[in-house]
Design a protein around this motif. Structure first.
Motif, PDB file in Angstrom:
ATOM      1  N   TYR A 145      21.020  46.681  36.534  1.00  0.00           N
ATOM      2  CA  TYR A 145      21.301  46.148  37.688  1.00  0.00           C
ATOM      3  C   TYR A 145      20.100  46.347  39.059  1.00  0.00           C
ATOM      4  O   TYR A 145      20.012  45.462  39.755  1.00  0.00           O
ATOM      5  N   PHE A 146      19.692  47.493  38.831  1.00  0.00           N
ATOM      6  CA  PHE A 146      18.660  47.849  40.115  1.00  0.00           C
ATOM      7  C   PHE A 146      17.337  46.820  39.742  1.00  0.00           C
ATOM      8  O   PHE A 146      16.558  46.732  40.515  1.00  0.00           O
ATOM      9  N   ARG A 147      17.068  46.349  38.651  1.00  0.00           N
ATOM     10  CA  ARG A 147      15.957  45.535  38.418  1.00  0.00           C
ATOM     11  C   ARG A 147      16.247  44.317  38.592  1.00  0.00           C
ATOM     12  O   ARG A 147      15.451  43.639  38.981  1.00  0.00           O
ATOM     13  N   HIS A 148      17.592  43.822  38.740  1.00  0.00           N
ATOM     14  CA  HIS A 148      17.693  42.355  39.277  1.00  0.00           C
ATOM     15  C   HIS A 148      18.700  42.331  40.477  1.00  0.00           C
ATOM     16  O   HIS A 148      19.364  41.416  40.779  1.00  0.00           O
ATOM     17  N   LYS A 149      18.722  43.554  41.109  1.00  0.00           N
ATOM     18  CA  LYS A 149      19.213  43.432  42.384  1.00  0.00           C
ATOM     19  C   LYS A 149      19.005  42.352  43.398  1.00  0.00           C
ATOM     20  O   LYS A 149      17.936  42.060  43.668  1.00  0.00           O
ATOM     21  N   GLU A 150      20.182  41.727  44.114  1.00  0.00           N
ATOM     22  CA  GLU A 150      19.915  40.870  45.067  1.00  0.00           C
ATOM     23  C   GLU A 150      20.722  41.081  46.404  1.00  0.00           C
ATOM     24  O   GLU A 150      21.703  41.864  46.332  1.00  0.00           O
ATOM     25  N   GLU A 151      20.032  40.828  47.509  1.00  0.00           N
ATOM     26  CA  GLU A 151      20.818  41.018  48.715  1.00  0.00           C
ATOM     27  C   GLU A 151      22.111  40.239  49.019  1.00  0.00           C
ATOM     28  O   GLU A 151      22.124  39.175  48.518  1.00  0.00           O
ATOM     29  N   ALA A 152      22.926  40.870  49.516  1.00  0.00           N
ATOM     30  CA  ALA A 152      24.257  40.172  49.771  1.00  0.00           C
ATOM     31  C   ALA A 152      24.180  39.455  51.018  1.00  0.00           C
ATOM     32  O   ALA A 152      23.684  39.626  51.993  1.00  0.00           O
ATOM     33  N   SER A 153      24.970  38.160  51.205  1.00  0.00           N
ATOM     34  CA  SER A 153      24.764  37.391  52.238  1.00  0.00           C
ATOM     35  C   SER A 153      26.340  36.945  52.749  1.00  0.00           C
ATOM     36  O   SER A 153      26.408  36.727  53.719  1.00  0.00           O
ATOM     37  N   LEU A 154      27.267  37.317  51.805  1.00  0.00           N
ATOM     38  CA  LEU A 154      28.661  37.170  51.984  1.00  0.00           C
ATOM     39  C   LEU A 154      29.098  38.172  52.790  1.00  0.00           C
ATOM     40  O   LEU A 154      28.993  39.392  52.339  1.00  0.00           O
ATOM     41  N   GLN A 155      29.957  38.390  53.962  1.00  0.00           N
ATOM     42  CA  GLN A 155      30.533  39.524  54.474  1.00  0.00           C
ATOM     43  C   GLN A 155      31.311  39.952  53.496  1.00  0.00           C
ATOM     44  O   GLN A 155      32.172  39.356  52.899  1.00  0.00           O
ATOM     45  N   LEU A 156      31.765  41.416  53.433  1.00  0.00           N
ATOM     46  CA  LEU A 156      32.619  42.233  52.716  1.00  0.00           C
ATOM     47  C   LEU A 156      33.970  41.689  52.833  1.00  0.00           C
ATOM     48  O   LEU A 156      34.795  41.667  51.851  1.00  0.00           O
ATOM     49  N   GLY A 157      34.418  41.353  54.071  1.00  0.00           N
ATOM     50  CA  GLY A 157      36.066  40.808  54.428  1.00  0.00           C
ATOM     51  C   GLY A 157      36.043  39.775  53.704  1.00  0.00           C
ATOM     52  O   GLY A 157      36.979  39.291  53.171  1.00  0.00           O
ATOM     53  N   GLN A 158      35.047  38.689  53.672  1.00  0.00           N
ATOM     54  CA  GLN A 158      35.165  37.339  53.042  1.00  0.00           C
ATOM     55  C   GLN A 158      35.166  37.638  51.578  1.00  0.00           C
ATOM     56  O   GLN A 158      35.920  36.935  50.929  1.00  0.00           O
ATOM     57  N   ALA A 159      34.465  38.677  51.161  1.00  0.00           N
ATOM     58  CA  ALA A 159      34.384  38.824  49.835  1.00  0.00           C
ATOM     59  C   ALA A 159      36.019  39.289  49.240  1.00  0.00           C
ATOM     60  O   ALA A 159      36.384  38.736  48.044  1.00  0.00           O
ATOM     61  N   PHE A 160      36.527  40.036  49.989  1.00  0.00           N
ATOM     62  CA  PHE A 160      37.831  40.549  49.679  1.00  0.00           C
ATOM     63  C   PHE A 160      38.772  39.449  49.694  1.00  0.00           C
ATOM     64  O   PHE A 160      39.703  39.432  48.878  1.00  0.00           O
ATOM     65  N   LYS A 161      38.483  38.648  50.491  1.00  0.00           N
ATOM     66  CA  LYS A 161      39.510  37.323  50.809  1.00  0.00           C
ATOM     67  C   LYS A 161      39.318  36.355  49.664  1.00  0.00           C
ATOM     68  O   LYS A 161      40.355  35.880  49.003  1.00  0.00           O
ATOM     69  N   PHE A 162      38.176  36.110  49.230  1.00  0.00           N
ATOM     70  CA  PHE A 162      37.711  35.566  47.880  1.00  0.00           C
ATOM     71  C   PHE A 162      38.307  35.939  46.718  1.00  0.00           C
ATOM     72  O   PHE A 162      38.975  34.987  45.845  1.00  0.00           O
ATOM     73  N   ILE A 163      38.359  37.086  46.604  1.00  0.00           N
ATOM     74  CA  ILE A 163      38.641  37.870  45.288  1.00  0.00           C
ATOM     75  C   ILE A 163      40.428  37.668  45.441  1.00  0.00           C
ATOM     76  O   ILE A 163      40.882  37.189  44.143  1.00  0.00           O
ATOM     77  N   GLY A 164      40.987  38.126  46.392  1.00  0.00           N
ATOM     78  CA  GLY A 164      42.485  37.981  46.507  1.00  0.00           C
ATOM     79  C   GLY A 164      43.191  38.970  45.488  1.00  0.00           C
ATOM     80  O   GLY A 164      42.639  39.625  44.668  1.00  0.00           O
ATOM     81  N   LYS A 165      44.606  39.012  45.620  1.00  0.00           N
ATOM     82  CA  LYS A 165      45.349  39.660  44.559  1.00  0.00           C
ATOM     83  C   LYS A 165      45.407  39.095  43.363  1.00  0.00           C
ATOM     84  O   LYS A 165      45.680  40.094  42.542  1.00  0.00           O
ATOM     85  N   LYS A 166      44.840  37.920  43.111  1.00  0.00           N
ATOM     86  CA  LYS A 166      44.698  37.333  41.693  1.00  0.00           C
ATOM     87  C   LYS A 166      44.111  38.197  40.708  1.00  0.00           C
ATOM     88  O   LYS A 166      43.868  38.552  39.507  1.00  0.00           O
ATOM     89  N   PHE A 167      42.913  38.872  41.628  1.00  0.00           N
ATOM     90  CA  PHE A 167      41.790  39.794  40.682  1.00  0.00           C
ATOM     91  C   PHE A 167      42.735  40.818  39.831  1.00  0.00           C
ATOM     92  O   PHE A 167      42.325  40.745  38.658  1.00  0.00           O
ATOM     93  N   ILE A 168      43.468  41.479  40.730  1.00  0.00           N
ATOM     94  CA  ILE A 168      44.102  42.546  39.803  1.00  0.00           C
ATOM     95  C   ILE A 168      45.007  41.889  38.722  1.00  0.00           C
ATOM     96  O   ILE A 168      44.987  42.569  37.926  1.00  0.00           O
ATOM     97  N   ILE A 169      45.911  41.110  39.172  1.00  0.00           N
ATOM     98  CA  ILE A 169      46.715  40.625  38.204  1.00  0.00           C
ATOM     99  C   ILE A 169      46.307  39.950  36.870  1.00  0.00           C
ATOM    100  O   ILE A 169      46.599  40.381  35.880  1.00  0.00           O
ATOM    101  N   GLN A 170      45.049  38.871  37.208  1.00  0.00           N
ATOM    102  CA  GLN A 170      44.621  38.502  36.039  1.00  0.00           C
ATOM    103  C   GLN A 170      43.674  39.575  35.231  1.00  0.00           C
ATOM    104  O   GLN A 170      43.676  39.254  34.077  1.00  0.00           O
ATOM    105  N   GLY A 171      43.102  40.424  35.859  1.00  0.00           N
ATOM    106  CA  GLY A 171      42.654  41.538  35.145  1.00  0.00           C
ATOM    107  C   GLY A 171      43.367  42.104  34.406  1.00  0.00           C
ATOM    108  O   GLY A 171      42.977  42.400  32.970  1.00  0.00           O
ATOM    109  N   ILE A 172      44.405  42.838  34.617  1.00  0.00           N
ATOM    110  CA  ILE A 172      45.398  43.522  33.954  1.00  0.00           C
ATOM    111  C   ILE A 172      45.838  42.645  33.050  1.00  0.00           C
ATOM    112  O   ILE A 172      45.944  43.078  31.837  1.00  0.00           O
ATOM    113  N   ALA A 173      46.159  41.347  33.069  1.00  0.00           N
ATOM    114  CA  ALA A 173      46.706  40.349  32.075  1.00  0.00           C
ATOM    115  C   ALA A 173      45.707  40.093  31.020  1.00  0.00           C
ATOM    116  O   ALA A 173      46.090  40.418  29.721  1.00  0.00           O
TER     117      ALA A 173
END
Length: 520
Positions: free
Chosen positions: A209-237
């Motif tokens: 990871y640290f060899r290929h790390k990229e800078e973040a451009s998306l705000q963390l709040g936007q990222a959480f919104k992008f992920i949404g609750k489907k992340f947990i549901i689909q991941g567990i499924a």
């Protein structure tokens, strides 16, 4: 000609398939020398707690990395550097999940051990809770790289983790048993080895990871919104779909031993019986390696075929199912035919051979189920398989409570088969309901003929050894390995002779040329 993206995708799928095959083989094979070191009681102790560790592995391998990879890939289409923000947001969510699961198993270890009927398992459960703290980091980085179609970090971390884990388990177990340690201490050391493997995997992933790390451009709040609750549901499924066999083992861990003792069987004898029953786990893992590995190389193509011709999609699905059925049935019938000598060769005696024969039917059912799970995921359906498995788990629980008091560990085997059978029926129904037509009637007739001939030949083979009373461990080695070679050769020849695969299908199967027989 396939595009560069297509080549990269298929190459990555192949890398992960090879890694998964190595891991499954290691995971199955080490259990044999481990059982030989600690005996059936020691094996019982280890297998009682192992399903909890298996859940952590499923979360870090099959569940959340898959979902994270899809979200990272989607974000990358908009802005390549958004992938880092998505991964970081996923890491925070998984961190909370990891802490909750760690707390549940660590602080609830006394309750869990009580449910399992063995309070001496408490220290082992506490150790096996630790990987849930490491899981968020491993899952996130694996998903991050898989979303960027870089599969090497995942493959390297998985193989090294399993290799180090297996070596440490066997070495520590041998040393501790030689020095007179209790079997519960040996079992605890085995899970300490698992924690060491997980830490090493995390270190390898951080290096990549640290060899290929990229800078973040998306705000963390936007990222959480992008992920949404489907992340947990689909991941567990997805995790549930990938952890089918582990979840069924978990049910046995919770009630098989306690149900045996409730019928009046002394605790030490019940531990031995549970340990003998657990001999079936490496058989199932090895039996499903070929079927699931070959099928996994075909499943990724389904996503790219979704928008193509329906006929082409059906052909790919049929081929994936045919591969899993052929190798799943072959492994099942072959193992049942030589179970007694194989049991003696690996575990020094024939104890529980009839129970293990019934349990071996799991190979056939689980091979098909795991393949169909992959197909459904390839078609974008992430939830159906999880629902079917949950139904199967409920059937397994009721089956254990009804059958184990009546027929002991045979009841656990039978309830597993019944649960898998219903999961398979529901899975096939789902595919057909989706408009996919499976015209495999004549294929199954020819397949059953091939398996029947192989079984007949192996019965003659084992009869010869029994007739001359060649049943000690050395002769069982020759009988088992000879049976594998003889049965495998006959089965593969008959597959080609009856033309179970068309010439165009053979070209898509690794080493498929050996499945095609030119009749003169």
């Amino acid at each position: 000609m396939p595009s560069d993206n297509s080549r990269l995708f298929l190459r990555g799928a192949l890398i992960l398939t090879i890694a998964a095959t190595i891991i499954k083989i290691l995971s199955a094979v080490y259990r044999v020398p481990f059982q030989n070191i600690v005996g059936d009681t020691g094996f019982y102790i280890y297998q009682q707690v192992y399903p909890i560790y298996g859940i952590a592995i499923a979360l870090a391998t099959y569940g959340f990395p898959v979902i994270i990879s899809k979200m990272v890939a989607d974000a990358k289409k908009v802005n390549a550097s958004d992938a880092h923000s998505i991964a970081f947001a996923a890491f925070i969510i998984l961190g909370f999940i990891g802490i909750i699961l760690f707390s549940f198993f660590y602080f609830g270890s006394h309750i869990i051990a009580h449910w399992m009927g063995d309070r001496r398992l408490v220290p082992l459960i506490k150790v096996v809770a630790v990987p849930f703290l490491i899981m968020p980091l491993i899952s996130t980085i694996r998903g991050y790289f898989q979303g960027k179609r870089e599969m090497l970090p995942t493959a390297v971390s998985q193989v090294v983790e399993q290799f180090i884990r297996v070596i440490c388990i066997l070495l520590l177990s041998y040393v501790l048993v030689r020095n007179g340690a209790s079997l519960y201490q040996v079992g605890r050391s085995a899970f300490v080895s698992s924690v060491v493997g997980s830490l090493l995997a995390a270190a390898i992933l951080l290096f990549f990871y640290f060899r290929h790390k990229e800078e973040a451009s998306l705000q963390l709040g936007q990222a959480f919104k992008f992920i949404g609750k489907k992340f947990i549901i689909q991941g567990i499924a997805v995790c549930i779909s990938g952890a089918l066999l582990v979840l069924l083992q978990l049910i046995d861990s919770f009630n098989l031993y306690s149900l045996l003792t409730s019928t009046g069987i002394p605790s030490e004898k019940a531990k031995v019986l549970k340990g003998i029953y657990d001999r079936g786990q490496p058989f199932i893992q090895l039996g499903t390696v070929v079927a699931t590995s070959f099928s996994l190389t075909l499943v990724p193509e389904l996503s790219s075929t979704l928008h193509g011709q329906k006929k082409n999609l059906e052909e790919k699905i049929q081929l994936a199912l045919k591969v899993s059925v052929v190798f799943g049935l072959g492994a099942t019938i072959g193992l049942i035919s030589i179970m007694e000598p194989t049991n003696t060769m690996l575990f020094s005696n024939q104890a529980g051979s009839n129970v293990l024969k019934v349990f071996s039917i799991s190979i056939f059912f689980s091979s098909m189920i795991l393949t169909i799970n992959g197909i459904l995921q390839g078609l974008g359906d992430l939830l159906s398989s999880a629902k079917f498995i949950i139904i199967g788990m409920i059937i397994k629980v009721f089956g254990n409570y009804l059958l184990i008091p009546q027929i002991g560990t045979m009841g656990a085997s039978v309830s597993t088969i019944i649960a898998l059978f219903f999961i398979l029926l529901l899975s096939i129904y789902k595919i057909k309901r989706g408009g996919i037509h499976l015209n495999l009637g004549s294929f199954f007739i020819r397949l059953l003929a091939s398996a029947g001939v192989m079984a007949f030949i192996l019965q003659i083979w084992t009869y010869v050894f029994d007739y001359f009373h060649l049943t000690n461990r050395i002769w069982s080695l020759f009988e088992s390995l000879g049976g594998v070679c003889l049965g495998g050769f006959c089965y593969l020849y008959l597959i080609g002779y009856f033309k179970l695969f068309r010439e165009d299908e053979v070209k898509e199967i690794p080493f498929g040329k050996y499945l095609l027989h030119k009749k003169k």
